[in-house]
Design a protein around this motif. Sequence first.
Motif: not given
Length: 263
Positions: A219-225
């Motif tokens: 999770l990075d800046n409200d974006v899931y990877r």
Amino acid sequence: MNDESPVHFSPSFSADSRAVFHFGEFTLHCGTREATRHGELIRLERRAFDLLAYLLHQEGRVVTKGELLEKVWFNHFVCDSVIAQCIMKVRKALGDDGQTARVIKTVHRVGYRVGLPVKREGARPEQSVEAGTEGTEAGPQVIWLPTEPPADQESLSWVKTGLLPVAAHVLRSQGISVFQLDPAAPEAAEHPVASGTVRLDAGSTRGEAAGIVTSRLRLDNDVYRFDWQLQLASEEFMGTAQGGSPVELALQAAGEIAPLLRC
């Protein structure tokens, strides 16, 4: 059908009938069939109690509607709306708003999961390595190991086992059998691939698997990877999906993995 008809659980579920679960301000005692909020009793109809108990036993794993029909309604002839009505009864009893539900989450097109961290008292029953009973033995088989959740994100610990039913839903629809190993098992730790197949443990009767899938969520800046890796006997495939929902990313990954297993 009468929603209060007798319930017949699978042996692995009924054997753990004395478990106690703590989730948020709630406690559920399977042995006495009591649910409390801050120590105050909550009235739950029998079927609603059984549904909540089954979801809590999964500790955040996404449970498909088909699994609920099998394990809670014992494959009686009921429609999806019966499950939805029972979910509404549980939410109402717990004071859980359906629009912003925090106790029971709806996973669109798949099923439901408990949205709060679950703490359990009592030993867990022995679990099968099989993730589900659907699918065909004639098609390829794959082992899907627990997804590695983001570090320091307690609210996302559910993805460790919760994304498996989501991926399995896609893979089994294409004739691929999906299994999950106990993370503590030697096979899970070593990711063995030899002689063209991945062998399940000696106690399994499910034969051999064509490959093994590992994955992790970030999770990075409200974006899931969502990063995944499919290990076959002689080659490996990797992929990445990004977006706003872990469930949607698992669905996307499974869609990409399926044709690789059927080659």
